[in-house]
Motif scaffolding. Sequence first.
Motif, short mmCIF file in Angstrom:
data_model
loop_
_atom_site.label_atom_id
_atom_site.label_comp_id
_atom_site.label_asym_id
_atom_site.label_seq_id
_atom_site.Cartn_x
_atom_site.Cartn_y
_atom_site.Cartn_z
N PRO A 169 82.27 -77.30 32.60
CA PRO A 169 82.82 -78.56 33.11
C PRO A 169 84.30 -78.70 32.75
N SER A 170 85.02 -79.48 33.55
CA SER A 170 86.43 -79.76 33.24
C SER A 170 86.48 -80.76 32.09
N PHE A 171 87.33 -80.50 31.14
CA PHE A 171 87.43 -81.38 29.97
C PHE A 171 88.44 -82.48 30.23
N ASP A 172 88.07 -83.70 29.87
CA ASP A 172 88.95 -84.86 30.09
C ASP A 172 89.93 -84.99 28.93
N TRP A 173 91.00 -84.21 28.99
CA TRP A 173 91.99 -84.19 27.91
C TRP A 173 92.67 -85.54 27.74
N LEU A 174 92.90 -86.26 28.84
CA LEU A 174 93.60 -87.54 28.75
C LEU A 174 92.75 -88.56 27.98
N SER A 175 91.49 -88.69 28.35
CA SER A 175 90.60 -89.62 27.65
C SER A 175 90.43 -89.22 26.20
N TYR A 176 90.34 -87.91 25.97
CA TYR A 176 90.19 -87.42 24.60
C TYR A 176 91.40 -87.78 23.74
N GLY A 177 92.59 -87.60 24.30
CA GLY A 177 93.80 -87.94 23.57
C GLY A 177 93.89 -89.42 23.27
N VAL A 178 93.46 -90.25 24.24
CA VAL A 178 93.52 -91.71 24.07
C VAL A 178 92.57 -92.16 22.96
N ILE A 179 91.31 -91.69 22.99
CA ILE A 179 90.35 -92.16 22.00
C ILE A 179 90.67 -91.58 20.62
N ALA A 180 91.18 -90.34 20.57
CA ALA A 180 91.57 -89.75 19.28
C ALA A 180 92.71 -90.55 18.66
N ALA A 181 93.69 -90.94 19.49
CA ALA A 181 94.81 -91.75 18.99
C ALA A 181 94.31 -93.10 18.48
N ALA A 182 93.36 -93.69 19.21
CA ALA A 182 92.81 -94.98 18.79
C ALA A 182 92.13 -94.86 17.43
N MET A 183 91.39 -93.79 17.21
CA MET A 183 90.68 -93.60 15.95
C MET A 183 91.65 -93.43 14.79
N VAL A 184 92.67 -92.62 15.01
CA VAL A 184 93.65 -92.37 13.94
C VAL A 184 94.42 -93.64 13.61
N ILE A 185 94.89 -94.35 14.63
CA ILE A 185 95.68 -95.56 14.41
C ILE A 185 94.84 -96.65 13.75
N PHE A 186 93.56 -96.73 14.16
CA PHE A 186 92.69 -97.75 13.56
C PHE A 186 92.51 -97.47 12.07
N ASN A 187 92.28 -96.22 11.72
CA ASN A 187 92.08 -95.87 10.31
C ASN A 187 93.33 -96.13 9.49
N ILE A 188 94.48 -95.69 10.01
CA ILE A 188 95.73 -95.90 9.29
C ILE A 188 96.07 -97.38 9.21
N GLY A 189 95.90 -98.08 10.33
CA GLY A 189 96.22 -99.51 10.37
C GLY A 189 95.34 -100.35 9.47
N PHE A 190 94.03 -100.03 9.44
CA PHE A 190 93.12 -100.83 8.64
C PHE A 190 93.41 -100.68 7.15
N ASN A 191 93.90 -99.51 6.76
CA ASN A 191 94.26 -99.32 5.36
C ASN A 191 95.36 -100.29 4.91
N ARG A 192 96.13 -100.80 5.89
CA ARG A 192 97.22 -101.71 5.56
C ARG A 192 96.72 -103.13 5.24
N ILE A 193 95.44 -103.38 5.46
CA ILE A 193 94.92 -104.72 5.19
C ILE A 193 94.96 -105.03 3.70
N SER A 194 95.09 -103.97 2.87
CA SER A 194 95.21 -104.20 1.42
C SER A 194 96.50 -104.94 1.08
N ASN A 195 97.46 -104.94 2.03
CA ASN A 195 98.71 -105.69 1.83
C ASN A 195 98.54 -107.17 2.16
N GLY A 196 97.34 -107.55 2.66
CA GLY A 196 97.09 -108.94 3.02
C GLY A 196 96.98 -109.11 4.53
N LEU A 197 96.33 -110.18 4.95
CA LEU A 197 96.13 -110.45 6.37
C LEU A 197 97.42 -110.83 7.09
#
Length: 461
Positions: free
Chosen positions: A196-224
């Motif tokens: 099958p053809s691999f959906d590189w665009l969707s893969y890149g989008v969801i991978a970016a979302a996962m990385v940003i969410f993890n990095i961003g959530f770690n910043r909650i230790s600085n306060g809301l």
Amino acid sequence: MKEKTETPKHVLAIISCALMAFVSILTETSLNVTFPTLMKQFHIGLGLVQWTTTGYLLMIAVIMVSSSYLNDRFSARQLFLTAAIAFIGGSLVAGFAQNFWVLLAGRLISSVGAGLSIPLMFNLVVELMPQEKWGFYMGLTGLVVILAPSLGPTFGGTVVYYFGWPLIFHIVSGIALLVLLLGFFTVEQYHEKKHPSFDWLSYGVIAAAMVIFNIGFNRISNGLTDLGFWLSMIVVAILVYIFIKLSKTSDKKLINLAIFKNKPFIFAMISYLLLQFINIGTSFVLPNYVQIVNHASSLVGGLVLLPGCILSGILNPWFGHIYDEKGPKIPFLTGTLFCFSASLLFTIFGLKISTLLVGVFYGIMIIGRQMAFNNTMAEASKLQPDELHTDATAVFQTGQQYAGSMGTTVMATIISAWQKRPGNYAVLTAQGSQVAFLVMTVISVIIFLSYLNLFRLEAQK
């Protein structure tokens, strides 16, 4: 596709994948106890050293998103051998690292082993075994895999206390080499490979979302009020929206979102992920509680989880047998009540829990969690048609890694918020831990309600 039969070779193939997944997951939590040593040796701070775990989990999750495509595109043998070689190679790089960046690179390479072997293991259970055996084999694979995060602190703490952190990687490399030899002779190709053809665009989008969410959530230790946290969450929301839109229009292979049209499946997934949240979150809180509040050594902090792990591991295949014979209600609801009871006991006695009681309460919790966890995935697999099983596995296993990382992040954020207050550090840690236990109690109630909704929807069909 070969007939689904319980042959010795099929059993050994599943065991090979399970053992590879075990050693790769073991290093998720075993490295946490080495942080003070690594910080001193490499002259870095906690914010940087924690990426040896966070980066590892992120890579696993990102790889797992594509596991449905990989299962179609490659044979089980190809995936297993790639996983084993990547894990061994990355672990050797990490074990001989002379600076932090080489260590981190080794961790990221070895994460490929976990990202490939974990979904492969569950896919083989569904692909090779008759449906009436799924509960037992999900329990068997859970015996050697799901306990790994809990055993990690014990393993890591013992090795570091007596020998030093590099030996962690040398030991798991040796074990993985033996597993590679076993799998080389037992894991085969079980279905026709597709292209099958691999959906590189969707893969890149969801991978970016996962990385940003993890990095961003770690910043909650600085306060809301931290602007970076809120900007990260907004970006993640936009990326998830784009991913859903792309998935509906793309004819290329990534994850078939049709699995979410099944409402009972959604409630099973919610329960599964929250059980993992509790498991990894508890594995983080308790060793730190024992060391900081009770002033025990790092060795004791790791060993306190061991009795519960052993007992629940012994019982795990039996829990699968109960599911096969009696259905899901008994293991799901009983297991959740165990988790709730243990979380409530931790909350009530949170300001001062002896090390002995920590072990007892944790034993109750991990037994309840094991009773429900693998059986929940078996039930969810039965809710999907055969053509969607690999997609369901990909979502479950990706979510499992993310739920684990979020369990650590949330618990760490709660406790560190209390530790920053003026006062006695040990007392403040106990107070923060008590709040963390209260969160786990609430989550146990949510799991219970999710199971009730699952049973209600299944009864309506």
